[in-house]
Scaffold this active site. Sequence first.
Site, PDB file in Angstrom:
ATOM      1  CE  LYS A 265      -1.691   1.548   4.032  1.00  0.00           C
ATOM      2  NZ  LYS A 265      -1.336   2.933   4.370  1.00  0.00           N
ATOM      3  CG  ASN A 266       2.270   2.687   3.535  1.00  0.00           C
ATOM      4  OD1 ASN A 266       1.123   3.050   3.277  1.00  0.00           O
ATOM      5  ND2 ASN A 266       2.661   2.397   4.755  1.00  0.00           N
TER       6      ASN A 266
ATOM      7  CG  ASP B 177       3.256   1.498   9.549  1.00  0.00           C
ATOM      8  OD1 ASP B 177       3.554   1.753   8.375  1.00  0.00           O
ATOM      9  OD2 ASP B 177       2.944   2.363  10.376  1.00  0.00           O
TER      10      ASP B 177
ATOM     11  CB  ILE C 124       7.324   6.728  14.430  1.00  0.00           C
ATOM     12  CG1 ILE C 124       8.542   5.798  14.315  1.00  0.00           C
ATOM     13  CG2 ILE C 124       7.053   7.451  13.116  1.00  0.00           C
ATOM     14  CD1 ILE C 124       9.829   6.478  13.851  1.00  0.00           C
TER      15      ILE C 124
ATOM     16  NE  ARG D 171      -1.148  12.168   7.808  1.00  0.00           N
ATOM     17  CZ  ARG D 171      -1.246  13.477   8.058  1.00  0.00           C
ATOM     18  NH1 ARG D 171      -2.389  13.974   8.414  1.00  0.00           N
ATOM     19  NH2 ARG D 171      -0.223  14.266   7.938  1.00  0.00           N
TER      20      ARG D 171
ATOM     21  CB  CYS E 282      -3.879  11.294  11.493  1.00  0.00           C
ATOM     22  SG  CYS E 282      -3.608   9.541  11.549  1.00  0.00           S
TER      23      CYS E 282
ATOM     24  NE  ARG F 237      -7.318   4.663   5.292  1.00  0.00           N
ATOM     25  CZ  ARG F 237      -6.947   5.877   5.686  1.00  0.00           C
ATOM     26  NH1 ARG F 237      -7.377   6.353   6.848  1.00  0.00           N
ATOM     27  NH2 ARG F 237      -6.113   6.598   4.949  1.00  0.00           N
TER      28      ARG F 237
ATOM     29  NE  ARG G 202       0.613  10.427   9.960  1.00  0.00           N
ATOM     30  CZ  ARG G 202       0.229   9.383   9.215  1.00  0.00           C
ATOM     31  NH1 ARG G 202      -0.934   8.820   9.456  1.00  0.00           N
ATOM     32  NH2 ARG G 202       0.966   8.936   8.239  1.00  0.00           N
ATOM     33  N   PRO G 203       2.004  16.809  11.037  1.00  0.00           N
ATOM     34  CG  PRO G 203       3.705  18.070  11.980  1.00  0.00           C
ATOM     35  CD  PRO G 203       2.845  16.855  12.215  1.00  0.00           C
ATOM     36  CB  VAL G 204       2.571  18.295   5.451  1.00  0.00           C
ATOM     37  CG1 VAL G 204       1.679  17.063   5.530  1.00  0.00           C
ATOM     38  CG2 VAL G 204       1.749  19.585   5.348  1.00  0.00           C
ATOM     39  CG  ASP G 205       6.823  20.568   9.775  1.00  0.00           C
ATOM     40  OD1 ASP G 205       7.650  20.836  10.653  1.00  0.00           O
ATOM     41  OD2 ASP G 205       6.335  19.425   9.632  1.00  0.00           O
ATOM     42  CG  LEU G 206       9.851  17.602   8.282  1.00  0.00           C
ATOM     43  CD1 LEU G 206      10.536  16.279   8.612  1.00  0.00           C
ATOM     44  CD2 LEU G 206      10.704  18.776   8.708  1.00  0.00           C
TER      45      LEU G 206
HETATM   46  C1  EPZ Z   1       4.423   6.836   6.241  1.00  0.00           C
HETATM   47  O1  EPZ Z   1       3.681   7.935   6.776  1.00  0.00           O
HETATM   48  C2  EPZ Z   1       3.436   5.674   6.170  1.00  0.00           C
HETATM   49  N1  EPZ Z   1       2.312   6.042   5.331  1.00  0.00           N
HETATM   50  C3  EPZ Z   1       2.929   5.339   7.572  1.00  0.00           C
HETATM   51  O2  EPZ Z   1       2.099   4.177   7.493  1.00  0.00           O
HETATM   52  C4  EPZ Z   1       4.108   5.005   8.452  1.00  0.00           C
HETATM   53  O3  EPZ Z   1       3.665   4.801   9.771  1.00  0.00           O
HETATM   54  C5  EPZ Z   1       5.121   6.169   8.442  1.00  0.00           C
HETATM   55  O4  EPZ Z   1       5.513   6.480   7.095  1.00  0.00           O
HETATM   56  C6  EPZ Z   1       6.382   5.843   9.231  1.00  0.00           C
HETATM   57  O5  EPZ Z   1       6.976   4.696   8.776  1.00  0.00           O
HETATM   58  C7  EPZ Z   1       2.450   6.003   3.988  1.00  0.00           C
HETATM   59  O6  EPZ Z   1       3.482   5.689   3.428  1.00  0.00           O
HETATM   60  C8  EPZ Z   1       1.255   6.369   3.175  1.00  0.00           C
HETATM   61  P1  EPZ Z   1       6.567  10.215   8.264  1.00  0.00           P
HETATM   62  P2  EPZ Z   1       4.280   9.424   6.747  1.00  0.00           P
HETATM   63  O7  EPZ Z   1       6.526  11.456   7.440  1.00  0.00           O
HETATM   64  O8  EPZ Z   1       5.031   9.615   5.490  1.00  0.00           O
HETATM   65  C9  EPZ Z   1       6.474  13.636  11.641  1.00  0.00           C
HETATM   66  C10 EPZ Z   1       0.208   2.832   7.809  1.00  0.00           C
HETATM   67  O9  EPZ Z   1      -0.242   2.287   8.831  1.00  0.00           O
HETATM   68  N2  EPZ Z   1       6.449  14.591  10.512  1.00  0.00           N
HETATM   69  O10 EPZ Z   1       7.752   9.349   8.147  1.00  0.00           O
HETATM   70  O11 EPZ Z   1       3.167  10.345   7.055  1.00  0.00           O
HETATM   71  C11 EPZ Z   1       5.206  12.792  11.726  1.00  0.00           C
HETATM   72  O12 EPZ Z   1       4.177  13.442  12.410  1.00  0.00           O
HETATM   73  C12 EPZ Z   1       0.720   4.284   7.865  1.00  0.00           C
HETATM   74  O13 EPZ Z   1       0.274   2.270   6.699  1.00  0.00           O
HETATM   75  C13 EPZ Z   1       6.496  15.949  10.777  1.00  0.00           C
HETATM   76  O14 EPZ Z   1       6.558  16.372  11.929  1.00  0.00           O
HETATM   77  O15 EPZ Z   1       5.258   9.350   8.001  1.00  0.00           O
HETATM   78  C14 EPZ Z   1       5.699  11.542  12.435  1.00  0.00           C
HETATM   79  O16 EPZ Z   1       5.687  11.749  13.802  1.00  0.00           O
HETATM   80  C15 EPZ Z   1       0.450   4.938   9.170  1.00  0.00           C
HETATM   81  N3  EPZ Z   1       6.486  16.808   9.726  1.00  0.00           N
HETATM   82  C16 EPZ Z   1       7.120  11.405  11.905  1.00  0.00           C
HETATM   83  O17 EPZ Z   1       7.500  12.682  11.419  1.00  0.00           O
HETATM   84  C17 EPZ Z   1       6.420  16.372   8.417  1.00  0.00           C
HETATM   85  O18 EPZ Z   1       6.385  17.186   7.492  1.00  0.00           O
HETATM   86  C18 EPZ Z   1       7.292  10.377  10.787  1.00  0.00           C
HETATM   87  O19 EPZ Z   1       6.339  10.633   9.796  1.00  0.00           O
HETATM   88  C19 EPZ Z   1       6.374  14.991   8.167  1.00  0.00           C
HETATM   89  C20 EPZ Z   1       6.398  14.108   9.230  1.00  0.00           C
END
Ligand code: EPZ
Length: 423
Positions: A22-23, A309, A331, A94, A118, A401, A123-127
């Site tokens: 999926k991911n 996960d 995480i 997301r 969520c 999902r 889960r912000p998207v600032d990065l």
């Molecule tokens: C991906 O989410 C996966 N989703 C998640 O799987 C998985 O848990 C996660 O990576 C970690 O492995 C998909 O690929 C669709 P991150 P993602 O950006 O990309 C923080 C599942 O069950 N962060 O690596 O959203 C964030 O809040 C899902 O299949 C910021 O602060 O994860 C988190 O605490 C759930 N700012 C950490 O970083 C940002 O801009 C890691 O998030 C981005 C992230």
Amino acid sequence: MDSIIVTGNGPLSGRIPIAGAKNACLTLMPATLLSDEPLTLTNAPRLSDIRTMTLLLQSLGAEVQGLQEGQVQAMSSHALTSTRAEYDIVRKMRASILVLGPLLARFGHAEVSLPGGCAIGARPVDLHLRALEAMGAELDLREGYVHAKVPSGGLRGGIVEFPFVSVGATENALMAATLAKGTTVLKNAAREPEIVDLAQCLRKMGAQIEGEGTDTIEIQGVDRLGGATHRVVTDRIELGTYMLAPAICGGEVELLGGTIDLVRAFCEKLDEAGISVEETTDGLRVSRKNGRVKAVDVITEPFPGFPTDLQAQMMALLCTAEGTSVLEEKIFENRFMHAPELMRMGAKIDVHGGTAKVTGVDSLKGAPVMATDLRASVSLILAGLAAEGETVVNRVYHLDRGYEQVVRKLQGVGARIERVRGE
Ligand code: EPZ
């Protein structure tokens, strides 16, 4: 709403085929926006999240056809009609934010709704946004949308240093950098297999990329990308989930398509817990013949560490282990919502912030429980497989999902499980 009824039924045996990830699919599909030539994905999973991504791409004017019962996604973005991703679709998933980088890189402008919060964390998207700004993008957050545009001449290569690892931000930056002028270097990049799969697909489309799978990825921008056909990598989270079924109930199950390198850190913990994992020609064989599972401590980390996960599913296993296990969730800040539900089944779990202490009990008892998110829902099903009596898991739409045919796959190895259609 549908629910799933599971009745503890002793050891399991047989084979379970593991689907495409999926991911990986959720980042490979937006890559079609980078080119006006067709991109075809094979081994695509049949999941509601994939259908949501299909709707999103179609809302932009992309052609997306699910062939062979959805296992093949044939896509083309030769005639997009919009670069605006509406809140109504984005709020459902997301990963929709992953259209931002490709749209900006190819069309020079985009409006993408912010995903919002969520169940498992803010889960912000600032990065994601910082990375695109480092490539010259001009971003304006207004009315819940990111309004993005690039200066004339388009995105330009740059150094993107992530303060901490983010899978999504790495994927967005990687896709955008393929069409940026010059060289982009992503530092402290995510190393997940889904990122490697994305880079391999982009390379087939004509991108110039080095270093995927390491913490430094270098991308040489090109003027345009072509089409490609790409097989989606195996879903390591689905794999890990089903590896836990014989671990929890006893027995022996072969996971078709599984490979150790996708789940190495996880296998190390299974080994510590006394679970045997062997490689076979078709996949991985997991067995627990006799003896109780041993308690183990787990800390979730970015790949190649223990995946967050699989944390909920691992907790389900440790509920009946010999001794006390400590799980640290590093995480996401709110990813223990399955704990109170497991406690309804008789588990002994003490949660403090990002740490959960699980004291093993002799057995779990079936009970009605509530799914709160995707991985929590499947952890309750796993617990139900080992519990005495009947467990009724409600709100299983979460499960759809990320798990295709979960009832059929588990029935195939001898589990007593059925889905009950709701009103
Ligand atoms: C991906 O989410 C996966 N989703 C998640 O799987 C998985 O848990 C996660 O990576 C970690 O492995 C998909 O690929 C669709 P991150 P993602 O950006 O990309 C923080 C599942 O069950 N962060 O690596 O959203 C964030 O809040 C899902 O299949 C910021 O602060 O994860 C988190 O605490 C759930 N700012 C950490 O970083 C940002 O801009 C890691 O998030 C981005 C992230």
